[in-house]
Motif scaffolding. Structure first.
Motif, PDB file in Angstrom:
ATOM      1  N   CYS A  49      -9.152  -5.359   6.087  1.00  0.00           N
ATOM      2  CA  CYS A  49      -8.151  -5.351   4.573  1.00  0.00           C
ATOM      3  C   CYS A  49      -6.916  -5.082   5.189  1.00  0.00           C
ATOM      4  O   CYS A  49      -5.377  -5.006   3.888  1.00  0.00           O
ATOM      5  N   PHE A  50      -6.012  -5.534   6.251  1.00  0.00           N
ATOM      6  CA  PHE A  50      -4.958  -5.107   6.058  1.00  0.00           C
ATOM      7  C   PHE A  50      -4.351  -5.881   6.750  1.00  0.00           C
ATOM      8  O   PHE A  50      -4.569  -7.247   7.771  1.00  0.00           O
ATOM      9  N   ALA A  51      -2.750  -6.584   6.190  1.00  0.00           N
ATOM     10  CA  ALA A  51      -2.110  -7.677   6.259  1.00  0.00           C
ATOM     11  C   ALA A  51      -1.486  -7.279   7.997  1.00  0.00           C
ATOM     12  O   ALA A  51      -1.395  -8.430   8.458  1.00  0.00           O
ATOM     13  N   ALA A  63      -9.996 -11.378   2.376  1.00  0.00           N
ATOM     14  CA  ALA A  63     -10.414 -10.873   0.988  1.00  0.00           C
ATOM     15  C   ALA A  63     -12.013 -10.314   1.032  1.00  0.00           C
ATOM     16  O   ALA A  63     -12.699  -8.999   0.230  1.00  0.00           O
ATOM     17  N   ALA A  64     -12.582 -11.071   1.457  1.00  0.00           N
ATOM     18  CA  ALA A  64     -14.185 -10.711   1.142  1.00  0.00           C
ATOM     19  C   ALA A  64     -14.553  -9.657   1.857  1.00  0.00           C
ATOM     20  O   ALA A  64     -15.956  -9.146   1.770  1.00  0.00           O
ATOM     21  N   ARG A 112      -2.909   1.530  -1.721  1.00  0.00           N
ATOM     22  CA  ARG A 112      -2.001   2.394  -0.816  1.00  0.00           C
ATOM     23  C   ARG A 112      -2.287   2.364   0.572  1.00  0.00           C
ATOM     24  O   ARG A 112      -1.140   3.022   1.307  1.00  0.00           O
ATOM     25  N   ALA A 113      -3.575   2.898   0.646  1.00  0.00           N
ATOM     26  CA  ALA A 113      -4.321   2.813   1.992  1.00  0.00           C
ATOM     27  C   ALA A 113      -3.947   1.469   3.215  1.00  0.00           C
ATOM     28  O   ALA A 113      -3.379   1.682   3.786  1.00  0.00           O
ATOM     29  N   PHE A 114      -3.807   0.604   2.371  1.00  0.00           N
ATOM     30  CA  PHE A 114      -3.640  -0.721   3.586  1.00  0.00           C
ATOM     31  C   PHE A 114      -3.094  -1.947   2.766  1.00  0.00           C
ATOM     32  O   PHE A 114      -2.662  -2.857   3.558  1.00  0.00           O
ATOM     33  N   ASN A 115      -2.024  -2.029   1.917  1.00  0.00           N
ATOM     34  CA  ASN A 115      -2.079  -2.748   1.666  1.00  0.00           C
ATOM     35  C   ASN A 115       0.213  -2.785   1.334  1.00  0.00           C
ATOM     36  O   ASN A 115       0.733  -2.511   0.152  1.00  0.00           O
ATOM     37  N   THR A 116       0.668  -2.079   1.906  1.00  0.00           N
ATOM     38  CA  THR A 116       1.978  -1.671   1.646  1.00  0.00           C
ATOM     39  C   THR A 116       2.848  -1.474   2.907  1.00  0.00           C
ATOM     40  O   THR A 116       1.956  -1.969   4.060  1.00  0.00           O
ATOM     41  N   PRO A 117       3.820  -1.470   2.987  1.00  0.00           N
ATOM     42  CA  PRO A 117       4.413  -2.170   4.463  1.00  0.00           C
ATOM     43  C   PRO A 117       4.651  -1.127   5.007  1.00  0.00           C
ATOM     44  O   PRO A 117       4.735  -1.673   6.420  1.00  0.00           O
TER      45      PRO A 117
END
Length: 580
Positions: A49-51, A63-64, A112-117
């Motif tokens: 889930c993390f970029a 994503a899947a 908020r857990a994984f998709n913010t800088p």
């Protein structure tokens, strides 16, 4: 492709993707070759889930696969099948530095857990690699590798434990989850015991067998094998090795009491069969001395019982009516000895409030008579719609278990910590002792979000004086535990307070039972005087056995036998709480 398949694929990236900074890829590849390709990378469960990730974290954003993780974030089966998944998620993290790779367990899609800088996936305390053990040679290879390269080892079964013993930054896991054999042994005699030893009904299980599988096997073979409060617990791992209580342990003893034989590989290089007739020292140590300490279990033989009917009770108390909660606690405290003498086991939930109970030794009529006073209290004396009573006779253990034991589910997929105290029989033998205990029970409603009084000490079963669990277990009626939980966004400062407050909450029971102890598997993470609390007078002998079989301290873990203290670098991710 199913979400489960996508998730397992995401967590099984090739070995070539990873290499610990201090060890070359060729060294890891050689270990992989030595263990027949069974070296797995430790990928944090939510990695996909993390970029953004820190150096050394394997896997990719997908994503899947992320959607599959989100759909299964509190699924105990998939968590335990992943080397990077833990039933309680703080053990995936480095709590001291807040490095982690977690989702919001209340809403796993919350970005908020994984998709913010600011959200970066880190390895935390997830082992860098793990050997999925197929036999003794794999364990010996892990020992040899650790000695040669200084990589710390952890023993991991299901990742279900509350003290972080199966995770460690930069570690190599000896992963026993794949050892799934189950063999019925209706006339078992321990290896090399004389013919005069009476055969017993037993089952031999691989170290990867969980209670969900064992309960099914027992049901098919008309057996009863008591389990703890969660079916994902390993039946041969830290649960029996630390003691292991169940709703039935008042009658059938602790899990450690029922172990008849252990196949173990020690850090010294021994591949042993340990029982009452040979290798008796390590046999004694591994029935109560704690998991991940003396050796790695490959298989264990445990006592079984015939299939039996279960007298079962579940009741609630309406706490909105003043005085009812204290009256309920007073009744349970005043009747605790007689209930234990009649073979009742129970989980009493002060914060529910309510109780689940079981009895296998009384007939239905006897059980109804013995519990009539409690039924009268709840159904006649108490008022309010929240006071309820249910009593049934279940035909067998498998039917009984989901209706009563797991009715209040064990937390899975989020952080939880515990603290506990064993409450001796002596506290129930005087009017003052009973009154003080009932008052303390009432007070803990304000001290901890979760509290349970387990009426599971082996009082009815008795003390066989043959295990290394603390003798306090056999002098007690209750194992009283407090717990707290939190989510992904707690800071190290707030976590320190959570641990400290929980320890303070159990101080009242330490004061009521100063000479007792605690159940190590569910004790305060920062238990004061842990050697005495977990093992009492057994500790010096346990330490001697530890030094004999693990002279190089390859299997050290937090507050385990032989613990060197918090200053050991392998504990760098533990917070400092109350000076520990």
């Amino acid at each position: 492709m199913s979400s489960t398949a996508l998730l397992l694929l995401a967590l099984a990236a090739p070995l070539s993707s990873y290499a610990a900074p201090s060890i070359t890829q060729s060294v890891w590849s050689q270990l992989n070759s030595t263990v027949g390709g069974r070296l797995h990378a430790g990928i944090p469960f939510a990695r996909s889930c993390f970029a953004h990730v820190t150096s050394g974290v394997g896997g990719t954003q997908d994503a899947a696969a992320c959607a599959a993780v989100q759909a299964n974030y509190v699924n105990h089966t998939l968590l335990q099948d992943s080397l990077g998944g833990y039933i309680n998620t703080q053990w995936e993290t480095c709590q001291a530095t807040s490095e982690q790779c977690l989702l919001d367990y209340q809403n796993a899609t919350d970005q908020r857990a994984f998709n913010t800088p600011a959200r970066i996936c880190s390895q935390g305390s997830v082992p860098d690699f793990g050997i999925k053990v197929n036999g003794a040679s794999d364990v010996l290879a892990a020992y040899s590798f650790s000695k040669q390269f200084g990589v710390p080892l952890v023993v991991r079964g299901t990742g279900h434990e509350y003290k972080g013993r199966s995770g460690n930054p930069g570690s190599l896991a000896i992963w026993t989850h794949g050892l799934k054999s189950i063999t019925n042994a209706p006339k078992f005699v321990p290896t090399n015991c004389p013919k005069t030893v009476k055969p017993r009904t037993a089952v031999t299980i691989g170290a990867g067998v969980i209670y969900e599988e064992l309960i099914d096997f027992a049901d098919t073979n008309s057996l009863t094998i008591p389990a703890g409060g969660c079916i994902s617990v390993g039946a041969a791992g830290g649960y029996p090795q630390g003691g292991g209580h169940s709703m039935f342990s008042n009658v059938y003893g602790l899990a450690a009491d029922r172990v008849l034989e252990i196949e173990v590989v020690t850090p010294r290089g021994d591949h042993l069969i340990a029982n009452e007739c040979q290798n008796t020292d390590i046999f004694w140590a591994m029935r109560g001395g704690g998991g991940g300490t003396f050796g790695v279990t490959l298989s264990m033989t445990t006592l079984t019982f015939p299939a039996t009917k279960v007298n079962a009770v579940f009741a609630n108390v309406d706490n909105s009516v003043p005085g009812q909660l204290l009256a309920f606690f007073e009744f349970m405290v005043n009747n605790a000895i007689s209930l234990a003498e009649q073979g009742w086991g129970y989980y009493l939930y002060p914060t529910l409030p309510g109780i689940a109970m079981s009895n296998t030794v009384l007939s239905q009529a006897e059980a109804e008579a013995s519990i009539a006073g409690l039924k009268q209290l709840i159904t006649k004396n108490f008022t309010g719609s929240g006071s309820t009573w249910e009593m049934t006779v279940e035909p067998d253990y498998k039917t009984y278990y989901p209706k009563y034991v797991t009715r209040i589910p064990v937390p899975v997929g989020f952080a939880m910590t515990t603290a506990s105290r064993l409450i001796p029989v002596a506290n129930f033998q005087t009017a003052k002792g009973r009154a003080d205990l009932a008052q303390a029970m009432t007070a803990i409603i304000d001290e901890a979000p979760v509290a349970i009084a387990f009426g599971v000490a082996p009082f009815y079963h008795g003390n066989n004086n043959d295990t290394s669990v603390t003798p306090a277990w056999y002098d007690s009626l209750w194992h009283l535990a407090l717990a707290n939980t939190w989510n992904f966004n707690e800071t190290a400062t707030s976590l320190t307070k959570i641990y400290s407050d929980l320890s303070s909450g159990v101080d009242a029971f330490r004061a009521l039972a100063p000479n007792s102890g605690a159940y190590q598997n569910e004790a305060d993470l920062y238990e004061p005087d842990f050697e005495q609390s977990f093992w009492g007078d057994n500790y010096p002998r346990l330490l001697s056995i530890k030094q004999k079989y693990d002279p190089d301290h390859l299997l050290d873990c937090w507050q385990c036998v032989g613990w060197k203290g918090h200053s050991d670098p392998r504990y760098k991710c533990y917070l400092e709480v109350n000076g520990i």
